[in-house]
Scaffold this motif. Sequence first.
Motif, short mmCIF file in Angstrom:
data_model
loop_
_atom_site.label_atom_id
_atom_site.label_comp_id
_atom_site.label_asym_id
_atom_site.label_seq_id
_atom_site.Cartn_x
_atom_site.Cartn_y
_atom_site.Cartn_z
N VAL A 1 -60.08 18.59 -58.40
CA VAL A 1 -61.37 19.20 -58.06
C VAL A 1 -62.27 19.26 -59.30
O VAL A 1 -63.46 18.92 -59.25
CB VAL A 1 -61.17 20.60 -57.48
CG1 VAL A 1 -62.52 21.27 -57.21
CG2 VAL A 1 -60.35 20.53 -56.20
N ALA A 2 -61.70 19.67 -60.42
CA ALA A 2 -62.49 19.78 -61.66
C ALA A 2 -62.98 18.41 -62.12
O ALA A 2 -64.14 18.26 -62.53
CB ALA A 2 -61.64 20.43 -62.75
N VAL A 3 -62.12 17.40 -62.04
CA VAL A 3 -62.51 16.06 -62.47
C VAL A 3 -63.62 15.51 -61.58
O VAL A 3 -64.60 14.93 -62.08
CB VAL A 3 -61.29 15.11 -62.45
CG1 VAL A 3 -61.72 13.66 -62.61
CG2 VAL A 3 -60.31 15.49 -63.56
N CYS A 4 -63.51 15.69 -60.27
CA CYS A 4 -64.54 15.18 -59.35
C CYS A 4 -65.89 15.87 -59.60
O CYS A 4 -66.93 15.22 -59.61
CB CYS A 4 -64.10 15.39 -57.91
SG CYS A 4 -62.75 14.31 -57.39
N ALA A 5 -65.86 17.19 -59.81
CA ALA A 5 -67.11 17.90 -60.09
C ALA A 5 -67.73 17.40 -61.39
O ALA A 5 -68.96 17.22 -61.49
CB ALA A 5 -66.83 19.40 -60.17
N LEU A 6 -66.89 17.16 -62.39
CA LEU A 6 -67.38 16.66 -63.67
C LEU A 6 -67.98 15.26 -63.53
O LEU A 6 -69.03 14.95 -64.12
CB LEU A 6 -66.25 16.65 -64.69
CG LEU A 6 -66.59 16.16 -66.10
CD1 LEU A 6 -67.61 17.08 -66.75
CD2 LEU A 6 -65.33 16.09 -66.96
N LEU A 7 -67.36 14.42 -62.72
CA LEU A 7 -67.86 13.06 -62.53
C LEU A 7 -69.20 13.04 -61.81
O LEU A 7 -70.09 12.26 -62.16
CB LEU A 7 -66.82 12.24 -61.76
CG LEU A 7 -65.50 11.97 -62.48
CD1 LEU A 7 -64.56 11.17 -61.60
CD2 LEU A 7 -65.72 11.25 -63.81
N TRP A 8 -69.36 13.88 -60.80
CA TRP A 8 -70.65 13.97 -60.10
C TRP A 8 -71.74 14.43 -61.06
O TRP A 8 -72.86 13.87 -61.08
CB TRP A 8 -70.54 14.93 -58.92
CG TRP A 8 -69.91 14.35 -57.69
CD1 TRP A 8 -68.59 14.42 -57.35
CD2 TRP A 8 -70.55 13.59 -56.65
NE1 TRP A 8 -68.36 13.75 -56.16
CE2 TRP A 8 -69.54 13.25 -55.70
CE3 TRP A 8 -71.85 13.18 -56.42
CZ2 TRP A 8 -69.82 12.52 -54.55
CZ3 TRP A 8 -72.14 12.45 -55.27
CH2 TRP A 8 -71.14 12.12 -54.36
N ALA A 9 -71.44 15.45 -61.86
CA ALA A 9 -72.43 15.97 -62.81
C ALA A 9 -72.76 14.93 -63.88
O ALA A 9 -73.94 14.75 -64.24
CB ALA A 9 -71.90 17.25 -63.45
N MET A 10 -71.76 14.24 -64.38
CA MET A 10 -71.98 13.23 -65.42
C MET A 10 -72.84 12.08 -64.88
O MET A 10 -73.77 11.61 -65.54
CB MET A 10 -70.64 12.68 -65.91
CG MET A 10 -70.77 11.63 -67.00
SD MET A 10 -69.31 10.58 -67.15
CE MET A 10 -69.42 9.61 -65.63
N SER A 11 -72.55 11.62 -63.67
CA SER A 11 -73.31 10.53 -63.08
C SER A 11 -74.77 10.93 -62.88
O SER A 11 -75.69 10.14 -63.15
CB SER A 11 -72.69 10.12 -61.75
OG SER A 11 -71.34 9.74 -61.91
N LEU A 12 -74.98 12.15 -62.39
CA LEU A 12 -76.36 12.62 -62.19
C LEU A 12 -77.10 12.71 -63.52
O LEU A 12 -78.28 12.32 -63.61
CB LEU A 12 -76.33 13.98 -61.50
CG LEU A 12 -77.69 14.60 -61.18
CD1 LEU A 12 -78.49 13.71 -60.25
CD2 LEU A 12 -77.52 15.99 -60.58
N MET A 13 -76.45 13.20 -64.56
CA MET A 13 -77.09 13.32 -65.86
C MET A 13 -77.47 11.95 -66.42
O MET A 13 -78.59 11.77 -66.93
CB MET A 13 -76.15 14.03 -66.84
CG MET A 13 -76.74 14.21 -68.23
SD MET A 13 -75.49 14.65 -69.48
CE MET A 13 -74.53 13.12 -69.55
N VAL A 14 -76.56 10.98 -66.31
CA VAL A 14 -76.85 9.63 -66.81
C VAL A 14 -78.06 9.03 -66.11
O VAL A 14 -78.95 8.45 -66.74
CB VAL A 14 -75.61 8.72 -66.65
CG1 VAL A 14 -75.97 7.27 -66.93
CG2 VAL A 14 -74.50 9.16 -67.59
N CYS A 15 -78.13 9.17 -64.79
CA CYS A 15 -79.23 8.59 -64.03
C CYS A 15 -80.56 9.28 -64.33
O CYS A 15 -81.60 8.63 -64.45
CB CYS A 15 -78.93 8.68 -62.53
SG CYS A 15 -77.52 7.70 -62.01
#
Length: 332
Positions: A142-156
């Motif tokens: 759960v923590a990894v998935c939340a981090l990946l969504w946030a990271m992808s949004l930040m990059v874009c």
Amino acid sequence: MDPNTSVGETMKGKGGGIPGTFSEKDLVPNVVIIISALAGLTGNSVVLWLLGFRMHKNTFSIYILNLAAADILFLCCHIIDSLLVIIKFFHPEVVFLPCYKTVMMFPYITGLSTLSAISTERCLSVLYPLWYRFRRPEHMSVAVCALLWAMSLMVCILNKIYCGVMDIHINSAECLAANFFTAACLAVLVLILSGSSLVLLVRFLCGSQQMQLTRLYVTVLFTVLAFLLCGLPLGIYWFVFIWTHDNFSENLHYGLYLASVVLSSVNSCANPIIYFFVGAFRRQLKKQTLKLLLERALQDTPVEDESGGRVPQGSLEKSESREGEEPLPGQS
């Protein structure tokens, strides 16, 4: 050239195949995209519903659920893009959405990140089974998935800010740096995905202790292969070919874009097919529900140990146990 800019906008005024001026044959890929995307939306929605509301969650089901959510958002972007192209063909006054490519890039990076996490976690479960079973944090998925969504949004968002929103020229140092950073993130994710998958393959073929083939391993392998063949070309187009745009003709540029988009749409549609195919393999389809097929596709039990037409009860109990308590690889 900004990879967030719509192709129709980019090619406008250059004599290329833009909406409203291209021939009718250019409508065919967009119609194919819409049809395949609608089919993919149906399949991924079923997977999302089953994993979210009908099945107990374990380590890998959480990743698959997030991958299905990213695919749904990505396919919705495909449908909107193709509909705009078709509408603009008949009504040239239609304007493309200014931030549309950023929105499409977000689920693409999220899907790639989630797939890399799936492959890496599977690799860790094989190489370090004791740590994975007893020392792995319980809610790590759960923590990894939340981090990946946030990271992808930040990059874009950062990419769009430096290349579009602030009216900075697309050839400026800031925009080039933002594009390079985004491309580097994609390259790192692809390397992690390819490296962990290669380690799993070598471990299976050449390990001192033969790793038994499980449905989960087959599911991960097929999903990774589908992305490398169909999903990766769109990322290559966005951040490699698009920088050398001036060296190629507009027709070739637009043709490669359409081909990469069609392939990426097929990739998102293929994931649910892979899950249900792996779950149904060597099984009679009579009286088998989609829930059971999906459960089989995610179980970590050697295929040769299965018998009968039902999922082994022990396997389901293990797969439905608390997150992180996965059976040791090779155990039935």
